[in-house]
Write an enzyme that holds these catalytic residues in place. Structure first.
Site, short mmCIF file in Angstrom:
data_model
loop_
_atom_site.label_atom_id
_atom_site.label_comp_id
_atom_site.label_asym_id
_atom_site.label_seq_id
_atom_site.Cartn_x
_atom_site.Cartn_y
_atom_site.Cartn_z
N ASP A 1 -36.46 -34.61 80.53
CA ASP A 1 -37.40 -33.49 80.56
C ASP A 1 -37.58 -32.86 79.18
O ASP A 1 -36.67 -32.90 78.35
CB ASP A 1 -36.88 -32.44 81.56
CG ASP A 1 -37.97 -31.48 81.99
OD1 ASP A 1 -39.16 -31.74 81.75
OD2 ASP A 1 -37.62 -30.43 82.59
N GLU B 1 -44.34 -35.25 92.51
CA GLU B 1 -45.01 -33.99 92.18
C GLU B 1 -45.82 -34.10 90.88
O GLU B 1 -46.79 -33.36 90.68
CB GLU B 1 -43.98 -32.86 92.02
CG GLU B 1 -43.34 -32.40 93.32
CD GLU B 1 -42.31 -33.37 93.89
OE1 GLU B 1 -41.76 -34.18 93.11
OE2 GLU B 1 -42.08 -33.35 95.11
N ASN B 2 -45.43 -35.03 90.01
CA ASN B 2 -46.14 -35.17 88.73
C ASN B 2 -47.58 -35.65 88.88
O ASN B 2 -48.39 -35.51 87.95
CB ASN B 2 -45.38 -36.10 87.77
CG ASN B 2 -44.10 -35.51 87.21
OD1 ASN B 2 -43.14 -36.22 86.93
ND2 ASN B 2 -44.07 -34.19 87.02
C1 IPE Z 1 -38.89 -33.75 86.56
O1 IPE Z 1 -39.45 -33.05 85.51
C2 IPE Z 1 -39.54 -35.09 86.68
C3 IPE Z 1 -39.30 -36.01 85.58
C4 IPE Z 1 -38.51 -35.81 84.55
C5 IPE Z 1 -39.98 -37.26 85.67
P1 IPE Z 1 -40.59 -31.95 85.74
O2 IPE Z 1 -40.89 -31.38 84.41
O3 IPE Z 1 -41.72 -32.54 86.48
O4 IPE Z 1 -39.86 -30.90 86.67
P2 IPE Z 1 -40.17 -29.38 86.99
O5 IPE Z 1 -41.58 -29.32 87.44
O6 IPE Z 1 -39.95 -28.62 85.73
O7 IPE Z 1 -39.18 -29.01 88.04
C1 IPE Z 2 -40.81 -34.89 81.06
O1 IPE Z 2 -41.35 -33.99 80.18
C2 IPE Z 2 -41.73 -36.06 81.34
C3 IPE Z 2 -42.31 -36.06 82.69
C4 IPE Z 2 -42.07 -35.20 83.63
C5 IPE Z 2 -43.24 -37.14 82.99
P1 IPE Z 2 -42.38 -32.87 80.62
O2 IPE Z 2 -43.75 -33.42 80.50
O3 IPE Z 2 -42.03 -32.32 81.95
O4 IPE Z 2 -42.14 -31.77 79.50
P2 IPE Z 2 -42.10 -30.19 79.69
O5 IPE Z 2 -41.12 -29.89 80.77
O6 IPE Z 2 -43.48 -29.77 80.05
O7 IPE Z 2 -41.66 -29.69 78.36
MG MG Z 3 -40.82 -30.83 82.54
#
Ligand code: IPE
Ligand code: IPE
Ligand code: MG
Length: 246
Positions: A21, A68-69
């Site tokens: 993350d 959720e992504n």
């Molecule tokens: C969790 O990270 C999913 C991945 C690392 C793939 P997110 O950034 O999506 O999680 P939340 O939304 O902060 O909980």
């Molecule tokens: C993790 O980094 C990658 C995925 C969840 C695909 P993020 O894209 O969630 O990065 P932040 O949390 O917005 O910094």
């Molecule tokens: Mg994130």
């Protein structure tokens, strides 16, 4: 003595799972677009995969994209899927050189055809590699996984394939995406967030949790060794007393 030298190789976590993350925040801090954060995150993936295989971790599971992504802006989702294809093409050599078998968990049918095909190709090409199993969690959600497990198990009970009485840990494990993986020993999350975000809820029942404020694109081998050292300084009691263990 380096961090790596301080590690006890007989007490490494067998299964390490990582919530990668902080890509977006890494880019934002540098005044760049989020996508650049994801691109730089792939370098950390390579570094962590190589370091884990080299040191002797047997199972490494990386959370790359959650169910959720899919709610993120379309352009970001598209870029992540393109990056996946690009990385798979580029890293197949790393996997072969290090005898790493690629596996995937999640709702893979939801991935764009190109990504799914590339994934299937690399999994097929690496299927006999036996040094480490690298599992990518893609379009993965733990609740979704548990729901499909309940559906399959109840279907089998209804059709007398298994009895209700026989349902135990091992039957449940056999119906999860992770059926071939042992329980997680160490769960790492980068970026300072201290939550699980729908990742491996059943499989982390007794995992050691490790949170670091390092953003994923900055996470390197040394950070990984730090996490392993921290893990090795813990006493895993599994409900017993300290005296019983010693
Ligand atoms: C969790 O990270 C999913 C991945 C690392 C793939 P997110 O950034 O999506 O999680 P939340 O939304 O902060 O909980
Ligand atoms: C993790 O980094 C990658 C995925 C969840 C695909 P993020 O894209 O969630 O990065 P932040 O949390 O917005 O910094
Ligand atoms: Mg994130």
């Amino acid at each position: 003595m380096t961090l790596k030298d301080q590690l006890n190789l007989d007490r490494l976590p067998k299964h390490v799972a990582i919530i990668m993350d902080g890509n977006g925040r890494w880019a934002k801090q540098k005044g760049l677009v989020r996508v650049i954060g994801h691109e730089n995150g792939t370098k950390s993936v390579r570094e962590v995969v190589e370091a884990s295989a080299e040191i002797g971790v047997k199972f490494l599971t990386l959370y790359a994209f959650s169910t959720e992504n899919w709610q993120r802006p379309k352009i970001e989702v598209q870029t992540l899927m393109k990056l996946l294809v690009k990385s798979l093409k580029k890293e197949i050599k790393t996997l072969q050189d290090n005898k790493i078998r690629l596996a995937a968990i999640g709702c893979l049918n939801d991935l764009p055809t190109k990504a799914r095909k590339e994934l299937e190709f690399v999994m097929e090409q690496t299927k006999t590699n036996n040094h480490m199993v690298l599992t990518l969690a893609l379009s993965y959600g733990s609740r979704e996984e548990l729901i499909q497990m309940v559906k399959e198990v109840s279907h089998k009970v209804k059709n007398n394939i298994i009895s209700e009485e026989s349902i135990d840990d091992s039957i449940i494990n056999k119906h999860l995406y992770t059926q071939e993986l042992p329980d997680v020993d160490l769960l790492i999350r980068t970026s300072g967030e201290q939550r699980i975000s729908n990742f491996l809820l059943w499989q982390i029942a007794y995992a050691e949790l490790y949170f670091t404020s390092v953003l994923w694109p900055d996470f390197n081998k040394e950070n990984l060794y730090e996490a392993f050292l921290d893990y090795q300084n813990r006493e895993r009691r599994f409900g017993k007393t300290s005296e019983q263990l010693n």
